[in-house]
Design a protein around this motif. Sequence first.
Motif, short mmCIF file in Angstrom:
data_model
loop_
_atom_site.label_atom_id
_atom_site.label_comp_id
_atom_site.label_asym_id
_atom_site.label_seq_id
_atom_site.Cartn_x
_atom_site.Cartn_y
_atom_site.Cartn_z
N TYR A 180 0.79 -1.11 0.22
CA TYR A 180 0.17 0.12 0.24
C TYR A 180 1.39 1.05 0.18
O TYR A 180 2.10 1.28 0.91
CB TYR A 180 -1.17 -0.31 1.57
N ALA A 181 0.18 2.46 -0.71
CA ALA A 181 0.42 3.58 -0.29
C ALA A 181 0.27 4.55 0.71
O ALA A 181 -0.84 3.81 1.37
CB ALA A 181 -0.02 4.81 -1.35
N ILE A 182 1.21 4.44 1.36
CA ILE A 182 0.62 5.49 2.98
C ILE A 182 0.53 7.20 3.04
O ILE A 182 1.49 7.54 2.40
CB ILE A 182 1.60 4.96 4.31
N THR A 183 -0.27 7.73 3.32
CA THR A 183 -0.18 8.83 3.39
C THR A 183 -0.57 8.97 4.97
O THR A 183 -0.77 8.91 5.62
CB THR A 183 -1.62 9.22 2.80
N TRP A 184 0.00 10.61 4.94
CA TRP A 184 -0.02 11.02 6.34
C TRP A 184 -0.74 12.56 5.91
O TRP A 184 -0.64 12.74 4.94
CB TRP A 184 1.23 11.83 7.13
N PHE A 185 -1.58 13.07 7.72
CA PHE A 185 -2.67 13.67 7.27
C PHE A 185 -2.14 14.11 8.80
O PHE A 185 -2.15 13.78 9.37
CB PHE A 185 -4.38 12.99 6.72
N ARG A 186 -3.32 15.90 9.00
CA ARG A 186 -3.29 16.22 9.80
C ARG A 186 -4.10 17.49 10.25
O ARG A 186 -5.29 17.50 8.93
CB ARG A 186 -2.24 17.65 10.30
N GLN A 187 -4.73 17.17 11.08
CA GLN A 187 -6.16 18.65 11.22
C GLN A 187 -5.93 19.62 12.59
O GLN A 187 -5.78 18.74 13.40
CB GLN A 187 -7.36 17.00 11.72
N ALA A 188 -5.62 20.62 12.38
CA ALA A 188 -5.16 21.85 13.19
C ALA A 188 -6.67 21.97 13.58
O ALA A 188 -7.86 21.79 13.42
CB ALA A 188 -5.37 23.04 12.64
N PRO A 189 -7.11 22.10 14.93
CA PRO A 189 -7.91 23.16 15.15
C PRO A 189 -8.78 24.24 14.54
O PRO A 189 -8.46 24.43 13.92
CB PRO A 189 -7.93 23.82 16.32
N GLY A 190 -9.83 23.68 14.34
CA GLY A 190 -11.23 24.14 13.16
C GLY A 190 -10.51 24.73 12.24
O GLY A 190 -11.16 25.17 10.88
N LYS A 191 -9.94 23.98 11.53
CA LYS A 191 -9.69 23.41 9.81
C LYS A 191 -9.84 21.86 10.09
O LYS A 191 -9.68 21.04 10.54
CB LYS A 191 -8.33 23.53 9.67
N GLU A 192 -10.22 21.94 8.77
CA GLU A 192 -10.43 20.51 7.27
C GLU A 192 -8.89 19.56 7.82
O GLU A 192 -7.68 20.26 7.44
CB GLU A 192 -10.87 20.66 6.60
N ARG A 193 -9.34 18.31 7.68
CA ARG A 193 -8.08 17.85 7.59
C ARG A 193 -7.53 17.65 6.52
O ARG A 193 -8.30 17.79 5.49
CB ARG A 193 -8.48 16.31 8.13
N GLU A 194 -5.89 17.60 6.44
CA GLU A 194 -5.33 17.75 5.12
C GLU A 194 -4.67 16.87 5.10
O GLU A 194 -3.88 16.80 6.03
CB GLU A 194 -4.59 19.50 5.08
#
Length: 119
Positions: free
Chosen positions: A30-44
């Motif tokens: 699989y390809a692995i993607t890291w995401f992040r979500q800051a307070p009040g923001k969408e996950r990116e």
Amino acid sequence: QFVESGGGLVQPGGSLRISCVASGVTLDHYAITWFRQAPGKEREGVSCITSTSGGTWYEESVKGRFTISRDDAKNTVFLQMSSLKPEDTAVYYCAADWTCTIPSLVTSWGQGTQVIVSS
């Protein structure tokens, strides 16, 4: 399925390495993607590593500061984060798919690991 770990509190300019460990699935296909979500923001999406060629992708704001790598023998993907900035503060998540993916296509999320960059 995925357990993210390694987050914490770090000063601006500091470094952290976070990990994504899989259970019940072999990551080497699989390809692995890291995401992040800051307070009040969408996950990116932050970074991704493919399965076959090991090709990588980085979101523009982390290029040159973050490095993604994988250890298939340990079923683990790492995200080495350096020169951290307060705007990197977020909960970080990982996900697997046949290719690098986007948040709307991820059906199951782990707990994530909290990264706080603050003095």
